[in-house]
Design a protein around this motif. Structure first.
Motif, PDB file in Angstrom:
ATOM      1  N   LEU A 195       0.821  -1.216   0.000  1.00 25.63           N
ATOM      2  CA  LEU A 195       0.000   0.000   0.000  1.00 25.63           C
ATOM      3  C   LEU A 195       0.850   1.260   0.000  1.00 25.63           C
ATOM      4  N   ALA A 196       2.013   1.175   0.622  1.00 21.59           N
ATOM      5  CA  ALA A 196       2.907   2.338   0.622  1.00 21.59           C
ATOM      6  C   ALA A 196       3.397   2.628  -0.794  1.00 21.59           C
ATOM      7  N   LEU A 197       3.654   1.578  -1.570  1.00 19.09           N
ATOM      8  CA  LEU A 197       4.096   1.766  -2.953  1.00 19.09           C
ATOM      9  C   LEU A 197       2.971   2.375  -3.803  1.00 19.09           C
ATOM     10  N   VAL A 198       1.750   1.908  -3.592  1.00 15.88           N
ATOM     11  CA  VAL A 198       0.608   2.470  -4.328  1.00 15.88           C
ATOM     12  C   VAL A 198       0.412   3.933  -3.952  1.00 15.88           C
ATOM     13  N   ARG A 199       0.514   4.242  -2.665  1.00 14.67           N
ATOM     14  CA  ARG A 199       0.353   5.630  -2.215  1.00 14.67           C
ATOM     15  C   ARG A 199       1.441   6.532  -2.813  1.00 14.67           C
ATOM     16  N   LYS A 200       2.659   6.024  -2.875  1.00 14.67           N
ATOM     17  CA  LYS A 200       3.763   6.788  -3.458  1.00 14.67           C
ATOM     18  C   LYS A 200       3.520   7.045  -4.943  1.00 14.67           C
ATOM     19  N   GLN A 201       3.028   6.035  -5.663  1.00 14.54           N
ATOM     20  CA  GLN A 201       2.739   6.198  -7.089  1.00 14.54           C
ATOM     21  C   GLN A 201       1.591   7.190  -7.312  1.00 14.54           C
ATOM     22  N   LEU A 202       0.576   7.131  -6.452  1.00 15.76           N
ATOM     23  CA  LEU A 202      -0.550   8.054  -6.600  1.00 15.76           C
ATOM     24  C   LEU A 202      -0.133   9.498  -6.313  1.00 15.76           C
ATOM     25  N   LYS A 203       0.805   9.679  -5.387  1.00 15.03           N
ATOM     26  CA  LYS A 203       1.282  11.038  -5.117  1.00 15.03           C
ATOM     27  C   LYS A 203       2.109  11.572  -6.272  1.00 15.03           C
ATOM     28  N   SER A 204       2.877  10.712  -6.908  1.00 18.77           N
ATOM     29  CA  SER A 204       3.711  11.200  -8.009  1.00 18.77           C
ATOM     30  C   SER A 204       2.952  11.254  -9.335  1.00 18.77           C
ATOM     31  N   HIS A 205       1.889  10.468  -9.476  1.00 16.00           N
ATOM     32  CA  HIS A 205       1.070  10.477 -10.700  1.00 16.00           C
ATOM     33  C   HIS A 205      -0.409  10.625 -10.310  1.00 16.00           C
ATOM     34  N   PRO A 206      -0.890  11.824 -10.068  1.00 14.20           N
ATOM     35  CA  PRO A 206      -2.279  12.004  -9.618  1.00 14.20           C
ATOM     36  C   PRO A 206      -3.321  11.644 -10.674  1.00 14.20           C
ATOM     37  N   ALA A 207      -2.921  11.467 -11.914  1.00 13.38           N
ATOM     38  CA  ALA A 207      -3.883  11.079 -12.953  1.00 13.38           C
ATOM     39  C   ALA A 207      -4.347   9.636 -12.782  1.00 13.38           C
ATOM     40  N   LEU A 208      -3.652   8.864 -11.953  1.00 12.78           N
ATOM     41  CA  LEU A 208      -4.047   7.478 -11.714  1.00 12.78           C
ATOM     42  C   LEU A 208      -5.176   7.341 -10.700  1.00 12.78           C
ATOM     43  N   ILE A 209      -5.493   8.407  -9.982  1.00 12.22           N
ATOM     44  CA  ILE A 209      -6.526   8.341  -8.940  1.00 12.22           C
ATOM     45  C   ILE A 209      -7.889   7.954  -9.518  1.00 12.22           C
ATOM     46  N   PRO A 210      -8.376   8.542 -10.629  1.00 11.74           N
ATOM     47  CA  PRO A 210      -9.664   8.094 -11.181  1.00 11.74           C
ATOM     48  C   PRO A 210      -9.631   6.633 -11.642  1.00 11.74           C
ATOM     49  N   LEU A 211      -8.496   6.188 -12.148  1.00  2.53           N
ATOM     50  CA  LEU A 211      -8.369   4.799 -12.569  1.00  2.53           C
ATOM     51  C   LEU A 211      -8.579   3.850 -11.395  1.00  2.53           C
ATOM     52  N   PHE A 212      -7.919   4.120 -10.269  1.00  2.00           N
ATOM     53  CA  PHE A 212      -8.093   3.294  -9.077  1.00  2.00           C
ATOM     54  C   PHE A 212      -9.520   3.385  -8.551  1.00  2.00           C
ATOM     55  N   PHE A 213     -10.097   4.572  -8.620  1.00  2.00           N
ATOM     56  CA  PHE A 213     -11.469   4.765  -8.138  1.00  2.00           C
ATOM     57  C   PHE A 213     -12.464   3.925  -8.945  1.00  2.00           C
ATOM     58  N   PHE A 214     -12.387   3.990 -10.276  1.00  2.00           N
ATOM     59  CA  PHE A 214     -13.342   3.270 -11.102  1.00  2.00           C
ATOM     60  C   PHE A 214     -13.104   1.762 -11.104  1.00  2.00           C
ATOM     61  N   ILE A 215     -11.864   1.337 -11.033  1.00  4.81           N
ATOM     62  CA  ILE A 215     -11.592  -0.099 -10.942  1.00  4.81           C
ATOM     63  C   ILE A 215     -12.088  -0.644  -9.607  1.00  4.81           C
ATOM     64  N   GLY A 216     -11.872   0.098  -8.536  1.00  2.81           N
ATOM     65  CA  GLY A 216     -12.378  -0.321  -7.223  1.00  2.81           C
ATOM     66  C   GLY A 216     -13.898  -0.353  -7.184  1.00  2.81           C
ATOM     67  N   GLY A 217     -14.542   0.654  -7.783  1.00  5.73           N
ATOM     68  CA  GLY A 217     -16.007   0.678  -7.833  1.00  5.73           C
ATOM     69  C   GLY A 217     -16.566  -0.456  -8.664  1.00  5.73           C
ATOM     70  N   GLY A 218     -15.938  -0.740  -9.802  1.00  9.57           N
ATOM     71  CA  GLY A 218     -16.394  -1.852 -10.636  1.00  9.57           C
ATOM     72  C   GLY A 218     -16.225  -3.189  -9.944  1.00  9.57           C
ATOM     73  N   THR A 219     -15.133  -3.345  -9.232  1.00 12.34           N
ATOM     74  CA  THR A 219     -14.917  -4.581  -8.481  1.00 12.34           C
ATOM     75  C   THR A 219     -15.952  -4.741  -7.376  1.00 12.34           C
ATOM     76  N   ALA A 220     -16.236  -3.669  -6.672  1.00 13.66           N
ATOM     77  CA  ALA A 220     -17.232  -3.723  -5.597  1.00 13.66           C
ATOM     78  C   ALA A 220     -18.624  -4.044  -6.147  1.00 13.66           C
ATOM     79  N   MET A 221     -19.003  -3.412  -7.269  1.00 11.30           N
ATOM     80  CA  MET A 221     -20.318  -3.690  -7.847  1.00 11.30           C
ATOM     81  C   MET A 221     -20.421  -5.114  -8.364  1.00 11.30           C
TER      82      MET A 221
END
Length: 82
Positions: A2-28
């Motif tokens: 999780l620390a690696l994912v957090r580090k990547q999200l801080k350096s590449h903020p454009a990945l935040i919607p990707l993680f959001f929609f993949i997480g939402g699709g998985t949950a649904m």
């Protein structure tokens, strides 16, 4: 991990919607699979008390998630009683 994912999200903020929609699709998809396993009359979890759950449904019971051009309240009974 999780620390690696957090580090990547801080350096590449454009990945935040990707993680959001993949997480939402998985949950649904998990919620839909849970609904299929718990609410569908074709699935029988308790064989001793209710071996044939599809026989205890009324003929107007809607168990599908989405029904196109079908009004289940107006259906007439077309199957025998067991």
């Amino acid at each position: 991990m999780l620390a690696l994912v957090r580090k990547q999200l801080k350096s590449h903020p454009a990945l935040i919607p990707l993680f959001f929609f993949i997480g939402g699709g998985t949950a649904m998809s998990m919620m839909y699979l849970a609904r299929l396993g718990l609410r569908n009359p074709d699935v029988c979890w308790d064989r001793k008390n209710n071996p044939e759950p599809w026989n205890k449904l009324s003929h107007t019971h809607q168990y599908k998630l989405f029904a196109v051009n079908m009004d289940y309240k107006k259906l007439e009974k077309d199957r025998p009683d067991f």
